[in-house]
Design a protein around this motif. Sequence first.
Motif, PDB file in Angstrom:
ATOM      1  N   HIS A 147       5.385  40.858  13.882  1.00  0.00           N
ATOM      2  CA  HIS A 147       5.200  39.485  14.340  1.00  0.00           C
ATOM      3  C   HIS A 147       4.013  38.842  13.622  1.00  0.00           C
ATOM      4  O   HIS A 147       2.879  39.340  13.698  1.00  0.00           O
ATOM      5  CB  HIS A 147       4.949  39.502  15.853  1.00  0.00           C
ATOM      6  N   ARG A 148       4.266  37.732  12.941  1.00  0.00           N
ATOM      7  CA  ARG A 148       3.219  37.098  12.144  1.00  0.00           C
ATOM      8  C   ARG A 148       2.153  36.434  13.005  1.00  0.00           C
ATOM      9  O   ARG A 148       0.989  36.334  12.598  1.00  0.00           O
ATOM     10  CB  ARG A 148       3.833  36.083  11.180  1.00  0.00           C
ATOM     11  N   ARG A 149       2.494  35.980  14.178  1.00  0.00           N
ATOM     12  CA  ARG A 149       1.500  35.338  15.045  1.00  0.00           C
ATOM     13  C   ARG A 149       0.850  36.359  15.980  1.00  0.00           C
ATOM     14  O   ARG A 149       0.549  36.075  17.136  1.00  0.00           O
ATOM     15  CB  ARG A 149       2.136  34.214  15.851  1.00  0.00           C
ATOM     16  N   SER A 150       0.615  37.536  15.453  1.00  0.00           N
ATOM     17  CA  SER A 150       0.020  38.602  16.265  1.00  0.00           C
ATOM     18  C   SER A 150      -1.476  38.692  16.016  1.00  0.00           C
ATOM     19  O   SER A 150      -1.981  38.319  14.952  1.00  0.00           O
ATOM     20  CB  SER A 150       0.669  39.944  15.937  1.00  0.00           C
ATOM     21  N   LYS A 191       8.750  33.603  15.062  1.00  0.00           N
ATOM     22  CA  LYS A 191      10.007  33.408  15.797  1.00  0.00           C
ATOM     23  C   LYS A 191      10.872  32.344  15.134  1.00  0.00           C
ATOM     24  O   LYS A 191      12.083  32.527  14.982  1.00  0.00           O
ATOM     25  CB  LYS A 191       9.732  33.014  17.254  1.00  0.00           C
ATOM     26  N   SER A 192      10.257  31.248  14.740  1.00  0.00           N
ATOM     27  CA  SER A 192      11.024  30.164  14.117  1.00  0.00           C
ATOM     28  C   SER A 192      11.645  30.618  12.806  1.00  0.00           C
ATOM     29  O   SER A 192      12.784  30.244  12.481  1.00  0.00           O
ATOM     30  CB  SER A 192      10.122  28.952  13.874  1.00  0.00           C
ATOM     31  N   GLU A 193      10.917  31.425  12.055  1.00  0.00           N
ATOM     32  CA  GLU A 193      11.445  31.939  10.793  1.00  0.00           C
ATOM     33  C   GLU A 193      12.604  32.893  11.042  1.00  0.00           C
ATOM     34  O   GLU A 193      13.624  32.854  10.342  1.00  0.00           O
ATOM     35  CB  GLU A 193      10.338  32.652  10.024  1.00  0.00           C
ATOM     36  N   SER A 199      20.261  32.264  11.608  1.00  0.00           N
ATOM     37  CA  SER A 199      21.223  31.162  11.522  1.00  0.00           C
ATOM     38  C   SER A 199      21.879  31.106  10.154  1.00  0.00           C
ATOM     39  O   SER A 199      23.095  30.925  10.039  1.00  0.00           O
ATOM     40  CB  SER A 199      20.515  29.837  11.826  1.00  0.00           C
ATOM     41  N   ASN A 200      21.074  31.306   9.115  1.00  0.00           N
ATOM     42  CA  ASN A 200      21.617  31.298   7.749  1.00  0.00           C
ATOM     43  C   ASN A 200      22.579  32.456   7.517  1.00  0.00           C
ATOM     44  O   ASN A 200      23.448  32.376   6.644  1.00  0.00           O
ATOM     45  CB  ASN A 200      20.475  31.364   6.729  1.00  0.00           C
ATOM     46  N   ALA A 201      22.410  33.503   8.298  1.00  0.00           N
ATOM     47  CA  ALA A 201      23.281  34.673   8.165  1.00  0.00           C
ATOM     48  C   ALA A 201      24.520  34.583   9.057  1.00  0.00           C
ATOM     49  O   ALA A 201      25.381  35.475   9.024  1.00  0.00           O
ATOM     50  CB  ALA A 201      22.501  35.943   8.504  1.00  0.00           C
ATOM     51  N   GLY A 202      24.613  33.528   9.865  1.00  0.00           N
ATOM     52  CA  GLY A 202      25.756  33.383  10.763  1.00  0.00           C
ATOM     53  C   GLY A 202      25.552  34.068  12.091  1.00  0.00           C
ATOM     54  O   GLY A 202      26.523  34.390  12.792  1.00  0.00           O
ATOM     55  N   ILE A 238      10.778  41.222  18.841  1.00  0.00           N
ATOM     56  CA  ILE A 238      12.113  41.777  19.112  1.00  0.00           C
ATOM     57  C   ILE A 238      13.083  40.619  19.288  1.00  0.00           C
ATOM     58  O   ILE A 238      12.864  39.731  20.111  1.00  0.00           O
ATOM     59  CB  ILE A 238      12.091  42.648  20.378  1.00  0.00           C
ATOM     60  N   THR A 239      14.131  40.635  18.517  1.00  0.00           N
ATOM     61  CA  THR A 239      15.134  39.575  18.570  1.00  0.00           C
ATOM     62  C   THR A 239      16.485  40.167  18.941  1.00  0.00           C
ATOM     63  O   THR A 239      16.992  41.055  18.255  1.00  0.00           O
ATOM     64  CB  THR A 239      15.268  38.848  17.221  1.00  0.00           C
TER      65      THR A 239
END
Length: 245
Positions: A147-150, A191-193, A199-202, A238-239
């Motif tokens: 997580h980048r905002r960690s 998270k936004s990334e 989304s780009n991967a479907g 985690i997504t």
Amino acid sequence: MTYADWDAEDRLPKTPQDFLDIEKTLLSDSPFLGTKYDFSQVKGLRILEIGCGSGVLSCRLAREAAEVTAIDITETAVTLAKRNATGQNVTIDILNADAERMPFADNSFDYVFSWGVLHHSSNMDNALKEVSRVLTPGGHGLVMVYHRRSIAYYIHGLYWLLIKGKIFKGDTLHTVQRHYTDGYHHRYVRKSEMAEILSNAGLSPTKFTITQYRKKIIPGCPSRLDEKLKARFGMCLITEFKKSA
């Protein structure tokens, strides 16, 4: 994924008990896997684990009677995972393969699982497009990445930039991670990334969870504050996601 000290002379597990000890360590150190993740949700599904390491989580998933396939880019991991599966008497199809070029037909799996792996791929976007390709319509999955905002990202990064002096050699907060983060390739993701890449991967994210390992996020931090900080600024993003039917 042996969790042995980096300086240990022999870091590889040999006996079935060695692998069970690794599983115990992993589930104990990760509150999400140990207490929040419901392994029974995969019962009866065709599962793919990407980056199986020593096969600890593949074996745990296989014990829920799922049909499990596991891949890893290293031969050592494949050897260890096969040894683990044999010792636990579970059936897993374990292959040496690259997540960015997986040797499976379209729509091969109902559920894809990857814990702390895809941020080490040379192109995570391509890897998640492959996840989408091999996932059946309506299928689900879970991916954990850094997580980048960690807090860890900023504390480690600023330490290496300012105290270690890497800022004077041209490093930025983003590039300095190469000096301390494990893996030949590595990245930290917002998270936004992550939502955009999916989304780009479907694929569509259904839930984000931020967490960290059991060790306190800041030494000496009170427990209640520690839990709140981990839930917002933990190192693990985690997504959970799905593929449209």
